[in-house]
Each structure stands twice: as C-alpha cells, then as structure tokens.
Design an enzyme around this catalytic site. Sequence first.
Site, short mmCIF file in Angstrom:
data_model
loop_
_atom_site.label_atom_id
_atom_site.label_comp_id
_atom_site.label_asym_id
_atom_site.label_seq_id
_atom_site.Cartn_x
_atom_site.Cartn_y
_atom_site.Cartn_z
N ARG A 52 49.78 -55.00 53.71
CA ARG A 52 50.72 -54.44 54.81
C ARG A 52 50.87 -55.63 55.60
NH1 ARG A 52 48.13 -49.67 58.20
NH2 ARG A 52 46.78 -51.25 59.05
N LYS A 151 53.30 -53.28 61.29
CA LYS A 151 52.25 -53.14 62.16
C LYS A 151 52.54 -54.16 63.06
CE LYS A 151 47.66 -52.10 62.33
NZ LYS A 151 47.27 -50.97 63.60
N GLU A 184 52.79 -39.47 64.51
CA GLU A 184 51.43 -39.74 64.27
C GLU A 184 50.79 -39.69 65.77
OE1 GLU A 184 51.08 -43.90 63.24
OE2 GLU A 184 52.69 -44.32 64.49
N1 PMP Z 1 49.05 -45.47 63.44
C1 PMP Z 1 48.93 -46.32 64.38
C2 PMP Z 1 49.99 -46.44 65.32
C3 PMP Z 1 47.97 -47.44 64.25
O1 PMP Z 1 47.83 -48.21 65.09
C4 PMP Z 1 46.74 -47.06 63.26
C5 PMP Z 1 45.70 -48.10 63.17
N2 PMP Z 1 44.74 -48.23 64.21
C6 PMP Z 1 46.90 -46.16 62.37
C7 PMP Z 1 48.20 -45.17 62.56
C8 PMP Z 1 45.90 -45.90 61.23
O2 PMP Z 1 46.15 -46.82 60.18
P1 PMP Z 1 44.84 -47.27 59.57
O3 PMP Z 1 44.22 -46.29 59.02
O4 PMP Z 1 45.42 -48.41 58.71
O5 PMP Z 1 44.18 -48.10 60.59
#
Ligand code: PMP
Length: 288
Positions: A52, A151, A184
């Site tokens: 990622r 990200k 989300e």
């Molecule tokens: N959405 C956002 C906006 C995030 O910043 C994160 C990570 N903190 C997630 C979802 C969850 O992703 P991950 O499981 O890869 O931590």
Amino acid sequence: MALKIWLDGKLVDHADAKVSVFDHGLLYGDGVFEGIRVYGGRVFELEAHLRRLYESAKVIRLEVPMGKNELVAAIKKTVEANGIVDGYIRLLVTRGVGTLGLNPFQCKNSSLIIIADNIQLYPEELYETGMKIISATTVRNHPLAIPPQVKSMNYLNNIIAKIEALDNNVPEAVMYNHEGYVAEATGDNVFIVRDGVIYTPPVEAGALEGITRNLVIRLARKENLEVVEKNLTRCDLYICDEFFLTGTAAEVIGIVEIDGRIIGDGKPGPITKRLRENFFEYAHAGRK
Ligand code: PMP
C-alpha cells in the site's frame, strides 16, 4: 531509554529527529504513511502495508528512497533498537525539502522516517461494552479527488470529522461520501451485520482499503460467513444487528450506538466477538 528514530538512513535520538520547515510534508501534507502493528516481536502484515505504501507513493509520483528489502531491514532495525515487542510503527515518506511553491519536483530527496513506539489503544473495557459513535456532517473527500487508496499525510478531512466526534463526546464518527453512502470512520473501516450477512462499503465509496479490513474479510470467509461489499446508507447502520470497526490501532471494535440508535441489544454482537477473537488468534499465532 530514549526512543531511536529512523531518519533518512540512520537511527537518531528522539531529540535529534527533526525535519526541515521546508519539507513539503509539513508545507503541504505532501507524503504518504503507514501505521503498522508489532505483535510478539513480529511486524504484522508487513507485505500488505508495504504494498500500500509503494502504491500510494506511485499514485502521487513520490519516490520511496529505498527498495523493499532495504526498507524491511530498516523497519526491523528500528523495532529492535527500541526493544518493541508489542507496539506500533509509523512509517512516513515525505516529499522532502523544497521551495515554498507547490512544485514537488523541486524537492530533490524524499525523506523516510520510521518511528517505533508503544500504542495507546482504546481502553480494554470499551471492547467489552462497545463504543458509541456519531455520523459526521463533514462529507468524505470525493474518491475521484484524492483517491481513497492513497494513504496520504493529508488527513484534514478526517480530522474535521474527528473534531465532530470529540465535540459530541464520542471517540469516532462515520463519514459519508458525496452521494450520502457510508465511506468509513475517521481512522477505521466500517462493517455491519444483518441477518447473519456481513456488509462493508466498497473502496470506491471513499474507504481506505484497510489492511485490517481485508484480513477480517478473509477471516470471516474462512468461517463460512458471507461478506458483501456494497453501498450502505445511514439507515442501514441504524437497523443493523451488529456493527463494528476495523483498523490497525483499533483492531476489531464493536459499535453499540450511533446517533442515539442502539445497535442490537446494546452490546457487541456474536459475530463481532468471534471475528475479534479470530483476529487476536491470527495476530498472536506463533507467539513464544
Ligand atoms: N481508514 C482510515 C482513514 C485510516 O486512517 C485507517 C488506518 N488508521 C483505516 C481506515 C484502517 O486501515 P488499516 O486497517 O490498514 O489500519
């Protein structure tokens, strides 16, 4: 023991881990990052996080200043130098030092920072009682503007929604996209359960493709639970049987109330609990 930070090719003391005020990461939020867990001394889901990171960097035409193998070695070295057994890694690639203008190509060298530390989780009892959250009025960034797969270090959209949550005395908020569908939470992915089927919004709705999200989908399917990626409305959240969030920091946490609507019987549901247990087992497998 003072924390050792990886900064541009070497470990430095916490007090010396400083970046320039001309770094475009600071000036413009121009950069990408990962948050990664360490369980039992092992870096969790590292391949997926690195994939990622490199993909996020590619989209914004940012060069990660080292190859994958070298980066893995740097991460492990930083974890070991700080004696982290159970902790959290913050990996950042910033555009680096440039001029005051936007032009990213004026920045000659991107900067790579690795911080390995302990993590402040939600209090343990919140996993037992479940969490109350709200819907944010702040609309999620349009997925065709800043792609949710990236990200990036630019989290203002989420921070504004997080402020709404905190103003309402809850730790998290659900964000909806420009069409009104669930995207989300501010730092976590959203799942609901209705009639035994698990639903989560597709990435195109504006969700980061969470590493924990993908793992939980795999764990659920291994249990022969049906998982469907589909657009969800605010109403879907209000009338579901179970609700949980997933993320690197939060792991799997049950939601028991949103906008004053109680979910199920007001406690984390059985599928949420099972998936949390499966996640824990998977994360701690092979632990000595
Ligand atoms: N959405 C956002 C906006 C995030 O910043 C994160 C990570 N903190 C997630 C979802 C969850 O992703 P991950 O499981 O890869 O931590």
